[in-house]
Design a protein around this motif. Structure first.
Motif: not given
Length: 121
Positions: A5-10, A38-43, A83-91, A117-119
């Motif tokens: 069970v995962e938690s903490g995204g946002g 992690h898995q981003a859409p289409g990847k 830390n130092n999250l980037k938009p490309e970390d979104t997944a 996780v959305t950055v």
């Protein structure tokens, strides 16, 4: 049956931080490797970081210096400090555990349900 069970995204702004947690429960004798993917859409799904029962860690190049994986063996829980999250970390971030069940010599693997996780930039 073993559940993760995962938690903490946002949602967080670029440069911000999040901490993910993943707790394993069920008929567990021991957990060898725990990891985050992690898995981003289409990847395809890809490894972000992994940690052995002894504490050895492995990181994808794109998170080195920004993410830290840790675990609490007594709680069968793995964490990912981002830390130092980037938009490309979104997944969607998934936890995975490789474990042995009580009464079995075989090694099994289980996945969590994922946490988004959305950055934003």
């Amino acid at each position: 049956q073993v559940q993760l069970v995962e938690s903490g995204g946002g949602l967080v702004q670029a440069g911000g931080s999040l901490r993910l947690s993943c707790a394993a429960s069920g008929s567990i004798f021991s957990i060898n490797v725990m990891g985050w993917y992690h898995q981003a859409p289409g990847k395809p799904r890809e490894l972000v970081a992994a940690i052995s029962s002894g504490g050895s860690t492995n990181y994808a190049d794109f998170v080195k210096g920004r993410f830290t994986i840790s675990r609490d063996n007594a709680k069968n829980t793995v964490y990912l400090q981002m830390n130092n999250l980037k938009p490309e970390d979104t997944a969607v971030y998934y936890c995975k555990a490789e474990y042995r069940r009580v009464g079995s010599l075989a090694t099994f693997g289980s996945w969590g349900q994922g946490t988004q996780v959305t950055v934003s930039s």
